[in-house]
Each structure stands twice: as structure tokens, then as C-alpha cells.
Design a protein around this motif. Structure first.
Motif, PDB file in Angstrom:
ATOM      1  N   SER A   1       0.843  -1.197   0.000  1.00 49.62           N
ATOM      2  CA  SER A   1       0.000   0.000   0.000  1.00 49.62           C
ATOM      3  C   SER A   1       0.876   1.245   0.000  1.00 49.62           C
ATOM      4  O   SER A   1       2.109   1.167  -0.053  1.00 49.62           O
ATOM      5  CB  SER A   1      -0.904  -0.001   1.237  1.00 49.62           C
ATOM      6  OG  SER A   1      -0.140   0.258   2.408  1.00 49.62           O
TER       7      SER A   1
ATOM      8  N   THR B   1       0.740   3.390   2.579  1.00 45.97           N
ATOM      9  CA  THR B   1       0.912   3.819   3.976  1.00 45.97           C
ATOM     10  C   THR B   1       2.343   3.712   4.497  1.00 45.97           C
ATOM     11  O   THR B   1       2.691   4.453   5.431  1.00 45.97           O
ATOM     12  CB  THR B   1      -0.032   3.024   4.901  1.00 45.97           C
ATOM     13  OG1 THR B   1       0.279   1.623   4.829  1.00 45.97           O
ATOM     14  CG2 THR B   1      -1.483   3.251   4.501  1.00 45.97           C
TER      15      THR B   1
ATOM     16  N   TRP C   1      -4.589   4.814   7.557  1.00 43.68           N
ATOM     17  CA  TRP C   1      -4.785   5.192   6.158  1.00 43.68           C
ATOM     18  C   TRP C   1      -4.816   4.012   5.181  1.00 43.68           C
ATOM     19  O   TRP C   1      -4.935   4.219   3.981  1.00 43.68           O
ATOM     20  CB  TRP C   1      -3.679   6.168   5.732  1.00 43.68           C
ATOM     21  CG  TRP C   1      -3.810   7.483   6.436  1.00 43.68           C
ATOM     22  CD1 TRP C   1      -4.731   8.459   6.183  1.00 43.68           C
ATOM     23  CD2 TRP C   1      -3.007   7.967   7.517  1.00 43.68           C
ATOM     24  NE1 TRP C   1      -4.555   9.516   7.044  1.00 43.68           N
ATOM     25  CE2 TRP C   1      -3.507   9.246   7.874  1.00 43.68           C
ATOM     26  CE3 TRP C   1      -1.927   7.447   8.221  1.00 43.68           C
ATOM     27  CZ2 TRP C   1      -2.953  10.005   8.901  1.00 43.68           C
ATOM     28  CZ3 TRP C   1      -1.382   8.197   9.247  1.00 43.68           C
ATOM     29  CH2 TRP C   1      -1.876   9.463   9.578  1.00 43.68           C
TER      30      TRP C   1
ATOM     31  N   ARG D   1      -5.933  13.604   8.849  1.00 38.13           N
ATOM     32  CA  ARG D   1      -6.289  12.296   8.293  1.00 38.13           C
ATOM     33  C   ARG D   1      -6.789  12.424   6.856  1.00 38.13           C
ATOM     34  O   ARG D   1      -6.414  11.642   5.980  1.00 38.13           O
ATOM     35  CB  ARG D   1      -7.343  11.611   9.159  1.00 38.13           C
ATOM     36  CG  ARG D   1      -6.809  11.184  10.507  1.00 38.13           C
ATOM     37  CD  ARG D   1      -7.788  10.350  11.285  1.00 38.13           C
ATOM     38  NE  ARG D   1      -7.984   9.032  10.704  1.00 38.13           N
ATOM     39  CZ  ARG D   1      -8.526   8.011  11.346  1.00 38.13           C
ATOM     40  NH1 ARG D   1      -8.915   8.154  12.602  1.00 38.13           N
ATOM     41  NH2 ARG D   1      -8.678   6.841  10.757  1.00 38.13           N
TER      42      ARG D   1
ATOM     43  N   THR E   1      -3.928  13.716   4.409  1.00 41.88           N
ATOM     44  CA  THR E   1      -2.948  12.645   4.175  1.00 41.88           C
ATOM     45  C   THR E   1      -3.488  11.629   3.186  1.00 41.88           C
ATOM     46  O   THR E   1      -2.763  11.160   2.297  1.00 41.88           O
ATOM     47  CB  THR E   1      -2.597  11.956   5.499  1.00 41.88           C
ATOM     48  OG1 THR E   1      -2.047  12.926   6.398  1.00 41.88           O
ATOM     49  CG2 THR E   1      -1.598  10.828   5.283  1.00 41.88           C
ATOM     50  N   LYS E   2      -4.737  11.287   3.330  1.00 42.26           N
ATOM     51  CA  LYS E   2      -5.353  10.342   2.400  1.00 42.26           C
ATOM     52  C   LYS E   2      -5.295  10.877   0.971  1.00 42.26           C
ATOM     53  O   LYS E   2      -5.017  10.136   0.019  1.00 42.26           O
ATOM     54  CB  LYS E   2      -6.798  10.070   2.806  1.00 42.26           C
ATOM     55  CG  LYS E   2      -7.412   8.851   2.125  1.00 42.26           C
ATOM     56  CD  LYS E   2      -8.767   8.518   2.726  1.00 42.26           C
ATOM     57  CE  LYS E   2      -9.307   7.217   2.168  1.00 42.26           C
ATOM     58  NZ  LYS E   2      -8.522   6.042   2.588  1.00 42.26           N
TER      59      LYS E   2
ATOM     60  N   GLY F   1      -3.070   9.312  -2.129  1.00 42.75           N
ATOM     61  CA  GLY F   1      -3.739   8.988  -3.385  1.00 42.75           C
ATOM     62  C   GLY F   1      -3.043   9.610  -4.576  1.00 42.75           C
ATOM     63  O   GLY F   1      -2.905   8.976  -5.637  1.00 42.75           O
TER      64      GLY F   1
END
Length: 311
Positions: A51, A53, A161, A268, A271-272, A276
Motif C-alpha cells: 500500500s 501507507t 490510512w 487524516r 494525508t489520504k 492517493g
């Protein structure tokens, strides 16, 4: 504008792999080997490391590792991290992905390579009681702290995340314990509860310290020498790493969750979004295998191992 976007994308690729035009040669060689390796598709380790993260987890890990005076002395006295921090990052990524996706032989050779590099990393430091202590990068106790900070950092970031982890947090801790054993850790945690217990032991026994050298390191990590186009996104990822820390470690490091007046910033969510965007730059809009995973699947198919297609 097109040239700016191309430069931005190329800089992201160079940051994580060392080059923008093609995958590093070592990722291609992960297709070689005569066995499935330590970890397989569908494992907790593949889910977390495949991922985005780990980008946040890696920053968090560096912050946590700096609290051990022996680990920090080794970095300051035996590396050129100020002059070439991305080479150190690339070497770490190479080891992580080789242990994650490579054959047993590849993982063990990558670990021997790292341990050889660690051999001259020795010296002395003063502990919190003013006593002279020796440190060695290959010392099992120091390797334990590094392993704990890594496992905790990657797991914490993924919880915030990432998606589901097959088998849950315990499965990730148990599977990644093999990496600790390869690096000489004598008693790696096998469950999340054991991970918490071992971290608590380091904290309560007074083996950690926050001093001027730690503050200098934190400032370097906060203002990493990246290409100007990458710095806005990196500031958000640094804030994410701080956000993910336990309050007691944030306090030791002299850090706090970013705020706008009385209100906390939406770390949050932002950061997402940044993760992305990085994913788009490195691959595509949907789940897309990186070169290491692609090579690993090629090896597994050649060996006749069952490999499910990626949606």
C-alpha cells in the motif's frame, strides 16, 4: 504545466527508487529464485507493504528510532545522511521489499548485505545516568528497538490510512517478526500486545532520550532536502507521522499535532489525498502492482505456486 507535472512525477519516482526512467535492477531480479520466500500474496506483510501507507510509516519510524541514543549516535557518526539522505532511504526500501517479495535466498543475501554495512557502525555514548555505553548497529538489543519502531510505525500508519490487513494486526506483527530474526533480534514480538509490551519496557526502563541531537534530527526529518515540488506534500506526510505517534513520544520529540488556532488541521483527510496523488504518480488510479510485487508474482508462477490475479 505538462513539464512541471512530469518533473514532479519523476522526482517522486527518484525519491523512492533512485531513478525515474525504469525500476531499479534489484526489483527485476526478485523474479529469480527457487522458492516462494518468507511471505506470499494474501499475507499481512504484502497487504501493508504493497500500500501507500509505508510512506507515512517510514517517517514515523525515523522519528521513533531517533529516541534511542545508540541508534542516533550510529546515524550521526557513521553515515552521510545529511549529504545523501535519499541513498539511505533507497537502501532501506531495497531491504524491506526484498524480504517482503524475494525468495528466501534473496532475503537472506539482502540482510547479509545490510549487516556487513553495519559492521563498522560502532562507538560509545552516554546513557541517561551519565555512564559510557557501547553501541553496535548489529547488537541484538539495538536491533530490537529498530525492529519495534519499524513494526509499530508501519502498523500504526496502515491502521489510519490503509485497508484491511489479512489476519489483523497480530498477523502483521507475527509475519514481520521474521525480518527481525534475520537482523539478529532475539525475541521479536509475535502479537500486537507483545509489541506494545516491549515498547513500554523501553519507555519505562529509561533507555530512550530526547536531547539536542534528537531535536536536530527531528528538524532534519521535518525539513528533508527534497525537490521543491515535493515539499508541500511532504509537509502533510510529516504531519501525518506526528499525528500517528503516541502522545508520550510526541512530547519527547517536542512535536504536536498541527492546528489552525483552536482547531486541529484535518490531517487524516489531507494525508489520504496526498497518498492517493502519490499512488497516481507511481502507478495508476486503481490497485496496481509495483515492480517488486510484479517480479515476485512472476517467480511464484514459474514455481507453480497459486497466485490470484489482482483486481
Amino acid at each position: 504545466m505538462r513539464n512541471v507535472l512530469r518533473t514532479w512525477r519523476d522526482e517522486i519516482k527518484k525519491t523512492f527508487s533512485g531513478r525515474a526512467d525504469a525500476p531499479p535492477d534489484w526489483t527485476v531480479r526478485l523474479a529469480d529464485g527457487d522458492d516462494a520466500g518468507y511471505h506470499l500474496p494474501g499475507s499481512a506483510v504484502w497487504a501493508v507493504h504493497g500500500s501507500m501507507t509505508p510512506i507515512v510509516g517510514g517517517i514515523r519510524t525515523l522519528l521513533m528510532q531517533s529516541l534511542h541514543p545508540g541508534a542516533l549516535a550510529g546515524v550521526h557518526e557513521h553515515s552521510n545522511f545529511r549529504d545523501d539522505p535519499l541513498r539511505r532511504l533507497a537502501n532501506t526500501i531495497r531491504w524491506i521489499f526484498t524480504v517482503t517479495y524475494g525468495s528466501t535466498a534473496a532475503a537472506e543475501e539482502a540482510t547479509r548485505r545490510v549487516r556487513r554495512l553495519h559492521e563498522p557502525v560502532q562507538g560509545n555514548y552516554l546513557n541517561n545516568d551519565g555512564e559510557v555505553r557501547t553501541y553496535s548497529a548489529n547488537d541484538p538489543a539495538l536491533a530490537n528497538w529498530i525492529h519495534l519502531a519499524f513494526t509499530d510505525g508501519f502498523l500504526a500508519a496502515h491502521k489510519l490510512w490503509g485497508g484491511d490487513v489479512p489476519g489483523g494486526a497480530d498477523a502483521y506483527v507475527r509475519e514481520w517478526a521474521q525480518a527481525g530474526r534475520l537482523m539478529g533480534v532475539e525475541d521479536p514480538p509475535l502479537t500486537e500486545a507483545q509489541l506494545r509490551s516491549q515498547l513500554d519496557r523501553w519507555y519505562t526502563q529509561g533507555g530512550l532520550r530526547a536531547d539536542a541531537r534528537v531535536r536536530e534530527t527531528v528538524e532534519f526529518i521535518r525539513d528533508a532536502p527534497l525537490h521543491p515540488l515535493l515539499r508541500p506534500g511532504y509537509r502533510i506526510l510529516f504531519a501525518a507521522a506526528v499525528y500517528s505517534l503516541e502522545p508520550r513520544y510526541r512530547e519527547m520529540l517536542g512535536l504536536s499535532v498541527p492546528r489552525l488556532g483552536r482547531f486541529p488541521l484535518p490531517v487524516r483527510l489531507t494525508t489520504k489525498v496526498v497518498l492517493g496523488v502519490v499512488h497516481l504518480a507511481l502507478g495508476g488510479p486503481r490497485r496496481q502492482m509495483g515492480p517488486s510485487e510484479t517480479a515476485a508474482r512472476q517467480r511464484l508462477k514459474r514455481l507453480g505456486e497459486p497466485v490470484a490475479d489482482v483486481a
